[in-house]
Design a protein around this motif. Structure first.
Motif, PDB file in Angstrom:
ATOM      1  N   HIS A 150      23.441  23.188  18.555  1.00 39.41           N
ATOM      2  CA  HIS A 150      24.137  21.904  18.576  1.00 39.41           C
ATOM      3  C   HIS A 150      24.918  21.717  19.879  1.00 39.41           C
ATOM      4  N   LYS A 167      20.532  28.166   9.444  1.00 40.66           N
ATOM      5  CA  LYS A 167      20.212  27.166   8.419  1.00 40.66           C
ATOM      6  C   LYS A 167      21.441  26.335   8.054  1.00 40.66           C
ATOM      7  N   GLN A 168      22.593  26.995   7.959  1.00 40.02           N
ATOM      8  CA  GLN A 168      23.830  26.271   7.652  1.00 40.02           C
ATOM      9  C   GLN A 168      24.217  25.313   8.774  1.00 40.02           C
ATOM     10  N   ALA A 169      23.746  25.594   9.987  1.00 40.82           N
ATOM     11  CA  ALA A 169      24.023  24.729  11.140  1.00 40.82           C
ATOM     12  C   ALA A 169      22.958  23.647  11.301  1.00 40.82           C
ATOM     13  N   ASN A 170      22.143  23.443  10.259  1.00 35.33           N
ATOM     14  CA  ASN A 170      21.135  22.378  10.234  1.00 35.33           C
ATOM     15  C   ASN A 170      19.970  22.648  11.190  1.00 35.33           C
ATOM     16  N   LYS A 203      22.309  29.155  15.798  1.00 32.26           N
ATOM     17  CA  LYS A 203      23.332  28.238  15.273  1.00 32.26           C
ATOM     18  C   LYS A 203      24.014  27.447  16.389  1.00 32.26           C
ATOM     19  N   GLY A 261      17.432  17.318  11.503  1.00 33.33           N
ATOM     20  CA  GLY A 261      17.900  18.642  11.868  1.00 33.33           C
ATOM     21  C   GLY A 261      17.365  19.055  13.227  1.00 33.33           C
ATOM     22  N   GLU A 317      21.655  37.469   8.300  1.00 36.37           N
ATOM     23  CA  GLU A 317      22.862  36.666   8.474  1.00 36.37           C
ATOM     24  C   GLU A 317      22.693  35.649   9.605  1.00 36.37           C
ATOM     25  N   GLU A 321      20.666  32.817   8.240  1.00 34.64           N
ATOM     26  CA  GLU A 321      21.463  32.018   7.303  1.00 34.64           C
ATOM     27  C   GLU A 321      22.444  31.120   8.051  1.00 34.64           C
ATOM     28  N   ARG A 322      23.067  31.662   9.094  1.00 34.23           N
ATOM     29  CA  ARG A 322      23.992  30.835   9.881  1.00 34.23           C
ATOM     30  C   ARG A 322      23.252  29.691  10.559  1.00 34.23           C
TER      31      ARG A 322
END
Length: 291
Positions: A253, A49-52, A250, A24, A43, A46-47
């Motif tokens: 990447h 974390k969802q994006a690794n 997020k 990650g 939020e 959370e976004r």
């Protein structure tokens, strides 16, 4: 004393586990304590974390953000990793911003001392010689003294420095070296690659934000920097892929993908190496991530 094959296997497995970086991204520099995130910080996290994103190193820009940084690290333990330090530009943006002064440093050393166990680095610190802030030699002198004091704190508590160097690349690198700073991250470096490579010679690291996709200077920098000296950052809410739009962790990447494109290597290699670099530069990071 003989050691059986199972014991050898266990020793080897532990060694590999210790050296392997988690899969990650690590955002090595962002400002989630900024007012831009007051309404939706949960939020945003959370976004990320969802994006690794595995962890974010949160730095204050203004002295009054110290408590917010520490609060976020308690609210999101193991993910928001705090840094404390006095930025070279203080005052309320946009019109009230000014060069840092020695009175601004009051109690900063005390705050760092009281929270040293929780901190992964001292930052955001550095020099900013932009003409609108450093109008003359006196402002530059005070900035240097504030930075010197924080270099001493970093050495005292064995913490890395998370460094700002806008319009002051060469002076910042030279000053850090002159005063014995060894563990250094230069974030969003805006100087020439030749100056950055001097920092590489000193063992310093450089973090690259998503704005690389619209910055020829950052692209030239990445071409010259060795991958083993590069980290990823977002500098959220600034330096996103789109100018004037709020940046978030997020988006990290985007920096990773563009570095891979420039270096002609896989995004996985960039992600893995930059995370390893972060864990190397910030020795406390691995344990703080798993609290």
């Amino acid at each position: 004393m003989s050691v059986g094959p199972l014991a050898c296997l266990n020793i080897e497995t532990k060694a590999v586990h210790k050296m392997t970086a988690p899969e990650g991204y690590i955002d090595a520099h962002c400002h989630l304590a900024a007012k831009e995130f007051n309404q939706d910080i949960t939020e945003v996290i959370e976004r990320a974390k969802q994006a690794n994103v595995l962890a974010v190193l949160v730095v204050p820009e203004f002295r009054d953000e110290f408590e917010r940084v520490l609060h976020l690290s308690q609210e999101f333990p193991g993910f928001v990793i705090p840094c404390l330090g006095l930025h070279p530009v203080q005052g309320e943006p946009p019109d009230g911003q000014r060069s840092v002064t020695l009175p601004d440093f009051t109690d900063v050393d005390k705050a760092i001392e009281e929270n040293q166990e929780r901190l992964v680095a001292i930052g955001e610190v550095g020099l900013d010689f932009s003409p609108r802030f450093a109008k003359g030699d006196e402002e530059k002198k005070e900035q240097r003294e504030v930075l010197r004091r924080q270099i001493e704190l970093a050495k005292k508590y064995d913490l890395p420095l998370n460094v700002h160097s806008r319009s002051a690349g060469r002076p910042t690198i030279d000053f850090l070296k002159e005063h014995g700073a060894e563990k250094v991250l230069l974030h969003a470096f805006d100087g020439r690659p030749s100056i950055a490579l001097r920092g590489v010679e000193y063992g310093y690291y450089f973090s690259i934000p998503p704005s690389i996709i619209r910055s020829e200077q950052k692209q030239k920098l990445v071409k010259q920097l060795p991958l083993d000296r590069i980290l990823l950052e977002t500098d959220s809410p600034a330096l996103g892929p789109e100018k004037q739009e709020r940046n978030e962790p997020k988006n990290i990447h985007i920096a990773c993908d563009y570095i891979a494109q420039i270096k002609n290597i896989s995004t996985d290699e960039v992600m893995k190496t930059t995370t390893e670099n972060a864990l190397r530069l910030f020795p406390k990071l691995r344990s703080l991530m798993h609290r």
